[in-house]
Design an enzyme around this catalytic site. Structure first.
Site, PDB file in Angstrom:
ATOM      1  N   SER A 136       0.926  -1.197  -0.011  1.00  0.00           N
ATOM      2  CA  SER A 136       0.037  -0.089  -0.032  1.00  0.00           C
ATOM      3  C   SER A 136       0.790   1.289  -0.088  1.00  0.00           C
ATOM      4  O   SER A 136       1.952   1.144   0.709  1.00  0.00           O
ATOM      5  CB  SER A 136      -0.876   0.015   1.127  1.00  0.00           C
ATOM      6  OG  SER A 136      -1.721   1.227   1.228  1.00  0.00           O
ATOM      7  N   LYS A 208      -4.597  -6.705   3.591  1.00  0.00           N
ATOM      8  CA  LYS A 208      -4.563  -5.441   2.424  1.00  0.00           C
ATOM      9  C   LYS A 208      -6.093  -5.170   1.951  1.00  0.00           C
ATOM     10  O   LYS A 208      -6.429  -4.116   1.807  1.00  0.00           O
ATOM     11  CB  LYS A 208      -3.797  -5.926   1.308  1.00  0.00           C
ATOM     12  CG  LYS A 208      -3.706  -4.738   0.072  1.00  0.00           C
ATOM     13  CD  LYS A 208      -3.297  -3.300   0.877  1.00  0.00           C
ATOM     14  CE  LYS A 208      -3.122  -2.204  -0.224  1.00  0.00           C
ATOM     15  NZ  LYS A 208      -3.725  -2.231  -1.482  1.00  0.00           N
ATOM     16  N   HIS A 211      -7.585  -3.274   4.687  1.00  0.00           N
ATOM     17  CA  HIS A 211      -7.110  -2.026   4.665  1.00  0.00           C
ATOM     18  C   HIS A 211      -7.849  -0.990   3.446  1.00  0.00           C
ATOM     19  O   HIS A 211      -8.184   0.089   3.519  1.00  0.00           O
ATOM     20  CB  HIS A 211      -5.781  -2.159   4.241  1.00  0.00           C
ATOM     21  CG  HIS A 211      -4.957  -0.779   3.850  1.00  0.00           C
ATOM     22  ND1 HIS A 211      -5.181  -0.241   2.539  1.00  0.00           N
ATOM     23  CD2 HIS A 211      -3.962   0.211   4.389  1.00  0.00           C
ATOM     24  CE1 HIS A 211      -4.519   0.750   2.414  1.00  0.00           C
ATOM     25  NE2 HIS A 211      -3.967   1.142   3.643  1.00  0.00           N
ATOM     26  N   ASN A 212      -8.080  -1.708   2.373  1.00  0.00           N
ATOM     27  CA  ASN A 212      -8.814  -1.057   1.445  1.00  0.00           C
ATOM     28  C   ASN A 212     -10.392  -0.619   1.556  1.00  0.00           C
ATOM     29  O   ASN A 212     -10.808   0.244   1.120  1.00  0.00           O
ATOM     30  CB  ASN A 212      -8.659  -1.620  -0.188  1.00  0.00           C
ATOM     31  CG  ASN A 212      -7.189  -1.524  -0.670  1.00  0.00           C
ATOM     32  OD1 ASN A 212      -6.394  -0.976  -0.028  1.00  0.00           O
ATOM     33  ND2 ASN A 212      -7.141  -1.457  -1.969  1.00  0.00           N
ATOM     34  N   GLU A 215     -10.105   2.076   3.947  1.00  0.00           N
ATOM     35  CA  GLU A 215      -9.793   3.296   3.027  1.00  0.00           C
ATOM     36  C   GLU A 215     -10.977   3.741   2.374  1.00  0.00           C
ATOM     37  O   GLU A 215     -11.224   4.997   2.365  1.00  0.00           O
ATOM     38  CB  GLU A 215      -8.675   2.828   1.938  1.00  0.00           C
ATOM     39  CG  GLU A 215      -8.524   3.703   0.893  1.00  0.00           C
ATOM     40  CD  GLU A 215      -7.451   3.097  -0.250  1.00  0.00           C
ATOM     41  OE1 GLU A 215      -6.487   2.540   0.217  1.00  0.00           O
ATOM     42  OE2 GLU A 215      -7.962   3.159  -1.363  1.00  0.00           O
TER      43      GLU A 215
HETATM   44  C1  6PG Z   1      -3.030   1.541  -1.663  1.00  0.00           C
HETATM   45  C2  6PG Z   1      -4.450   1.731  -2.364  1.00  0.00           C
HETATM   46  C3  6PG Z   1      -4.405   1.073  -3.699  1.00  0.00           C
HETATM   47  C4  6PG Z   1      -5.509   1.624  -4.627  1.00  0.00           C
HETATM   48  C5  6PG Z   1      -6.459   0.814  -4.957  1.00  0.00           C
HETATM   49  C6  6PG Z   1      -7.917   1.172  -4.682  1.00  0.00           C
HETATM   50  O1  6PG Z   1      -3.188   0.994  -0.762  1.00  0.00           O
HETATM   51  O2  6PG Z   1      -2.032   1.847  -2.111  1.00  0.00           O
HETATM   52  O3  6PG Z   1      -5.587   1.009  -1.747  1.00  0.00           O
HETATM   53  O4  6PG Z   1      -4.342  -0.232  -3.594  1.00  0.00           O
HETATM   54  O5  6PG Z   1      -5.688   2.841  -4.500  1.00  0.00           O
HETATM   55  O6  6PG Z   1      -6.430   0.306  -6.252  1.00  0.00           O
HETATM   56  O7  6PG Z   1      -8.550   1.704  -5.652  1.00  0.00           O
HETATM   57  P1  6PG Z   1     -10.060   1.726  -5.933  1.00  0.00           P
HETATM   58  O8  6PG Z   1     -10.507   3.039  -5.335  1.00  0.00           O
HETATM   59  O9  6PG Z   1      -9.951   1.942  -7.561  1.00  0.00           O
HETATM   60  O10 6PG Z   1     -10.853   0.565  -5.656  1.00  0.00           O
END
Ligand code: 6PG
Length: 507
Positions: A136, A208, A211-212, A215
């Site tokens: 990430s 991960k 994590h997303n 995010e």
């Molecule tokens: C990271 C990000 C990276 C990316 C994803 C999410 O941790 O570096 O999460 O993995 O930004 O591709 O993208 P989307 O918003 O397109 O799902």
């Protein structure tokens, strides 16, 4: 460098944005790399940049997989940075054809689905050691210090560990804050590296994925605060950026709040308008948030704010529908009397964002705990929070408090039960409720804030109305229910009295 001798420690396949920057980061840290990409321009690009920045020629171009293997010392260590999905397997099969051996290590650094990683580790057993490392931090993180979530074979990890710890982001152990230096050829070597062994097979990619998911929630919550300031207080993007900069000095200090301010300050060079006002309000997604939501649904872990954030993107993408509906469906007008004092309202939004953020992280960690128990991954949650303090997209001061919570109790059932976080929510919840009540009355959607509050209120409620729900299920489908006065696991069914029939009988 004599290009015929097998003198590179690492092979690198895939030199797109992430691959190129990871390779340059490795070169900065003294690794010699044999590099390959199907697009030969990309190989030329990275080798030139290496010469320009390091003057070291640490990145050696290779025109085939066979050449790449010939340049590596044995056992071979190869890093893949190719798109998730079938390209990973395509490359693995080509490496087998090129003569890769059983004790060679192949590391997948893409955003792969965690269950693909589990499958690959089994499928390639005996052919080579398939290892995974979720990365990430985007482009800049890859170049100057990402957060790394490695998982797989322990023997492979012993070999990979020094390399990943060298290139990872670093945290100042005294402050818990990132040590940031963005200088080619001058990597950060001091501090605690944001790379730790996560667990066997797909554990790293699962972490991960979560994590997303977090995010997605973090981003959605910031967007809701922006939307409410914009709609209810008529603030300009620049004024909102100033508020975000202020928030970034306190409890909400985080990379995503910081970049939100930067996005809001940017001006469109064509029109001279704030850039955010010319960006179409249709969110994209590559799928990792969706995978988090699906995983949560599959294991029955209530990640409501994360899941809402995925759906919020889907709803945003229905632009034409929304334009049409906006002309037909009614709602309230903005009423200054409901909004109240401007400063007070902004504080309410701050507190709503903060409390909702705590809930989103509580959901993410709860999901990881459930998955860890189910798959015997034995995840170390303090360790995970630690490597998210720098390098990754959700990096925030807040992650130090999560680290402290799991350092104090590594078996914590839910982050909300940690005394520090319980007290924080107790202190700030009144404003959180006010923000949601006002936005509901004013008709401005805040599903992230309100799903988080519903999660909090449900989690702290001893008796939920699922007793009635179980009654309904038994009534129409004889699905049975447990009783409060009998041991758990014993199930009962009732012959329900239908209209015009006598009283119920217990079975
Ligand atoms: C990271 C990000 C990276 C990316 C994803 C999410 O941790 O570096 O999460 O993995 O930004 O591709 O993208 P989307 O918003 O397109 O799902």
């Amino acid at each position: 460098m004599d290009q015929d001798a097998p003198q590179c420690e690492v092979g690198f396949i895939g030199l797109g944005v992430m691959g190129k920057n990871l390779a340059l980061n490795l070169a900065d840290n003294g690794y010699n790399i044999a590099a390959f990409d199907v697009d030969h321009d990309k190989i030329a690009d990275v080798t030139q940049q290496d010469i320009l920045e390091n003057g070291s020629e640490r990145i050696v171009p290779c025109s085939s997989f066979t050449e790449l293997l010939s340049k590596l010392s044995s056992p071979h260590l190869i890093v893949l940075s190719v798109p998730a999905g079938h390209p990973v397997d395509d490359v693995c099969h080509k490496l087998i054809d090129a003569g890769i051996c059983a004790d060679d290590i192949v590391i997948d650094t893409g955003n792969s689905k965690w269950n693909d990683t589990v499958r690959r580790e089994q499928e390639y057993e005996g052919k080579f050691l398939f290892f995974s490392t979720a990365v990430s931090g985007g482009e800049v993180g890859a170049r100057f210090g990402p957060s790394l979530m490695p998982s797989g074979d322990r023997y492979a990890w012993a070999r990979i560990e020094p390399m990943w710890k060298a290139i990872a982001a670093k945290v100042d152990p005294d402050t818990g804050k990132p040590i940031e230096r963005f200088e080619p050829g001058n990597p950060v070597i001091e501090g605690e590296p944001c790379a730790t062994y996560i667990g066997p097979n797909g554990a790293g990619h699962f972490v991960k994925t979560v994590h997303n998911g977090i995010e997605y929630a973090d981003m959605q919550l910031i967007c809701e605060a922006y939307h409410l300031m914009r709609s209810c207080l008529d603030m300009t993007p620049k004024e909102i950026a100033a508020i975000f900069r202020e928030w970034n000095q306190g409890l909400l200090d985080s990379y995503l709040v910081e970049i939100s301010a930067e996005v809001l300050e940017a001006v469109d060079s064509d029109t001279g308008q704030p850039l955010v006002d010319v960006i179409l309000d249709c969110a994209g997604q590559k799928g990792t948030g969706l995978w988090t939501a699906v995983s949560a649904l599959e294991v029955g872990s209530p990640a409501t704010t994360i899941t809402h954030s995925v759906f919020a993107r889907a709803l945003s993408a229905l632009k034409e529908d929304r334009v049409l509906a906006s002309k037909h469906l009614s709602g309230p007008q903005i009423d200054a009397a409901i909004v109240g004092d401007r400063g007070e309202f902004i504080q309410q939004l701050h507190d709503a964002l903060y409390c909702s953020k705590i809930c989103a992280y509580a959901q993410g960690f709860q999901l990881m705990k459930t998955a860890s128990d189910e798959h015997d991954w034995d995840l170390d949650f303090a360790g995970i929070a630690k490597i998210w303090r720098a390098g990754c997209i959700i990096r925030a001061v807040f992650l130090q408090s999560i680290t402290n919570a799991y350092d104090t109790d590594d078996d914590l059932h839910n982050l909300l039960l940690d005394p520090y976080f319980a007290e924080q929510i107790s202190n700030y919840q009144s404003n959180w409720r006010q923000a949601i009540a006002k936005s509901t009355l004013l008709g401005i959607p805040c599903g992230g804030f309100s799903s988080a509050l519903a999660y909090y209120d449900s989690y702290r409620t001893e008796t939920l109305p699922a007793n009635l729900l179980q009654g309904q299920r038994d009534y129409f489908g004889a699905h049975t229910f447990e009783r409060i006065d009998k041991p758990r696991g014993k199930h009962f069914h009732v012959e329900w009295s239908r209209p015009g029939q006598p009283m119920v009988k217990m079975k």
